[in-house]
Design an enzyme around this catalytic site. Structure first.
Site, mmCIF file in Angstrom:
data_model
loop_
_atom_site.group_PDB
_atom_site.id
_atom_site.type_symbol
_atom_site.label_atom_id
_atom_site.label_comp_id
_atom_site.label_asym_id
_atom_site.label_seq_id
_atom_site.Cartn_x
_atom_site.Cartn_y
_atom_site.Cartn_z
ATOM 1 N NE ARG A 171 -3.993 -2.134 1.935
ATOM 2 C CZ ARG A 171 -4.897 -2.416 1.003
ATOM 3 N NH1 ARG A 171 -5.125 -1.566 0.027
ATOM 4 N NH2 ARG A 171 -5.601 -3.537 1.060
ATOM 5 C CE LYS A 209 6.960 9.619 -3.107
ATOM 6 N NZ LYS A 209 7.470 10.391 -4.251
ATOM 7 C CG ASP A 236 8.801 -6.216 5.437
ATOM 8 O OD1 ASP A 236 7.754 -5.539 5.494
ATOM 9 O OD2 ASP A 236 9.543 -6.361 6.427
ATOM 10 C CB SER A 237 12.357 -2.468 2.360
ATOM 11 O OG SER A 237 11.180 -1.730 2.125
ATOM 12 C CG PHE A 272 9.975 6.302 -0.188
ATOM 13 C CD1 PHE A 272 10.669 5.808 -1.280
ATOM 14 C CD2 PHE A 272 9.574 5.400 0.808
ATOM 15 C CE1 PHE A 272 10.956 4.447 -1.375
ATOM 16 C CE2 PHE A 272 9.855 4.044 0.713
ATOM 17 C CZ PHE A 272 10.555 3.572 -0.382
ATOM 18 N N GLY A 273 10.765 7.930 2.624
ATOM 19 C CA GLY A 273 11.277 7.290 3.842
ATOM 20 C C GLY A 273 12.523 7.974 4.384
ATOM 21 C CE LYS A 320 15.787 4.785 -3.095
ATOM 22 N NZ LYS A 320 14.515 5.004 -2.418
ATOM 23 N NE ARG A 355 11.473 -0.985 -2.787
ATOM 24 C CZ ARG A 355 11.828 -0.062 -1.888
ATOM 25 N NH1 ARG A 355 12.403 1.072 -2.265
ATOM 26 N NH2 ARG A 355 11.611 -0.276 -0.613
HETATM 27 P P1 ITT Z 1 3.773 -2.085 2.724
HETATM 28 O O1 ITT Z 1 4.005 -2.967 3.924
HETATM 29 O O2 ITT Z 1 2.318 -1.906 2.392
HETATM 30 O O3 ITT Z 1 4.574 -2.535 1.536
HETATM 31 P P2 ITT Z 1 5.200 -0.087 4.296
HETATM 32 O O4 ITT Z 1 5.564 1.345 4.055
HETATM 33 O O5 ITT Z 1 4.480 -0.406 5.587
HETATM 34 O O6 ITT Z 1 4.308 -0.595 3.038
HETATM 35 P P3 ITT Z 1 7.458 -1.687 5.160
HETATM 36 O O7 ITT Z 1 6.709 -2.258 6.307
HETATM 37 O O8 ITT Z 1 8.308 -2.602 4.319
HETATM 38 O O9 ITT Z 1 6.483 -0.955 4.126
HETATM 39 O O10 ITT Z 1 8.342 -0.512 5.721
HETATM 40 C C1 ITT Z 1 9.417 -0.020 4.986
HETATM 41 C C2 ITT Z 1 9.876 1.297 5.543
HETATM 42 O O11 ITT Z 1 11.306 1.344 5.419
HETATM 43 C C3 ITT Z 1 9.333 2.452 4.705
HETATM 44 O O12 ITT Z 1 8.143 2.964 5.207
HETATM 45 C C4 ITT Z 1 10.496 3.446 4.755
HETATM 46 O O13 ITT Z 1 10.402 4.220 5.909
HETATM 47 C C5 ITT Z 1 11.728 2.553 4.865
HETATM 48 N N1 ITT Z 1 12.286 2.325 3.519
HETATM 49 C C6 ITT Z 1 12.204 1.194 2.747
HETATM 50 N N2 ITT Z 1 12.777 1.372 1.546
HETATM 51 C C7 ITT Z 1 13.222 2.640 1.530
HETATM 52 C C8 ITT Z 1 13.893 3.418 0.564
HETATM 53 O O14 ITT Z 1 14.174 2.958 -0.648
HETATM 54 N N3 ITT Z 1 14.213 4.671 0.896
HETATM 55 C C9 ITT Z 1 13.918 5.176 2.104
HETATM 56 N N4 ITT Z 1 13.269 4.521 3.064
HETATM 57 C C10 ITT Z 1 12.919 3.249 2.794
#
Ligand code: ITT
Length: 199
Positions: free
Chosen positions: A8, A11, A69-70, A152-153, A175, A181
């Site tokens: 969901r 980004k 999941d990241s 993002f993030g 990036k 990713r």
């Molecule tokens: P879904 O579970 O629905 O996929 P989510 O945002 O909850 O969405 P995650 O639980 O995997 O996803 O959380 C990943 C977080 O890690 C994400 O919200 C970012 O804060 C950070 N993150 C992951 N990849 C990133 C990136 O490429 N750049 C910056 N922050 C990243």
């Protein structure tokens, strides 16, 4: 192959769609499957969460589903925020609150000890319950203040190894070449190519 993205996070959808552009796949999102239930992310590892998300969405949609999941593992914080990256500053916290908390927690950490890595685990689940996983990593350093407006993030506070610009100061292409990713999607690409060759 048809694949529905089990995320969901808009980004992530943007990045994944951009990177798989040349792959022989048709991409759908959860917007194409209204009513798809949310999945609780209660796993202890990225892999557990990715497999759980992909399997639930594949079962509901009866289509191969790809979950991501990241998160960010910070050495000086013993690997935190890790699987809690999305909710580091609390349930419903936005990206800015999360990286501001990280900068506060890191304020007394000296320059030589600010190592961190982004981790991404992708899970591709099939309606017959098979699951394939692909991992990617991006090593780097945590800065002292946010820089840049892209991505993002935690991108504004993450300097990939060997660069003096954060992910948020880089264009999409740059990036994608360096990111966790991008690396994990490279694994998916190799898998899809191999499957195509066999059929
Ligand atoms: P879904 O579970 O629905 O996929 P989510 O945002 O909850 O969405 P995650 O639980 O995997 O996803 O959380 C990943 C977080 O890690 C994400 O919200 C970012 O804060 C950070 N993150 C992951 N990849 C990133 C990136 O490429 N750049 C910056 N922050 C990243």
């Amino acid at each position: 192959m048809n694949i529905v993205l089990a995320t969901r996070n808009k980004k992530k959808v943007e990045e994944i769609k951009r990177i798989v552009r040349d792959m022989p796949v048709a991409i759908y999102t959860l917007d194409d499957f209204p009513g798809c239930p949310d999945v609780e992310e209660d796993g202890k590892t990225f892999e557990e969460n990715a497999v759980k998300k992909a399997s639930a969405v594949s079962k509901y949609t009866k289509t191969p589903a790809l979950a991501d999941d990241s998160g960010l593992e910070v050495d000086a914080l013993a690997g935190e925020p890790g699987v809690f990256s999305a909710r580091y500053a609390g349930e419903g916290a936005d990206d800015r609150k999360n990286y501001e908390k990280l900068l506060r927690e890191m304020s007394s950490v000296p320059d030589g000890k600010r190592g961190a890595r982004f981790v991404c685990v992708l899970a591709l689940a099939f309606p017959d319950s098979r699951v394939e996983t692909f991992s990617g990593y991006a090593e780097g350093l945590i800065g002292r203040k946010p820089k840049g407006a892209d991505g993002f993030g935690y991108d504004p506070v993450f300097y990939p190894q060997g660069y003096e610009r954060t992910f948020a100061e880089m264009g999409d292409k740059e990036k994608d070449l360096l990111s966790h990713r991008g690396m994990a999607l490279g694994g998916l690409y190799a898998y899809i190519k191999a499957v195509h060759k066999k059929n």
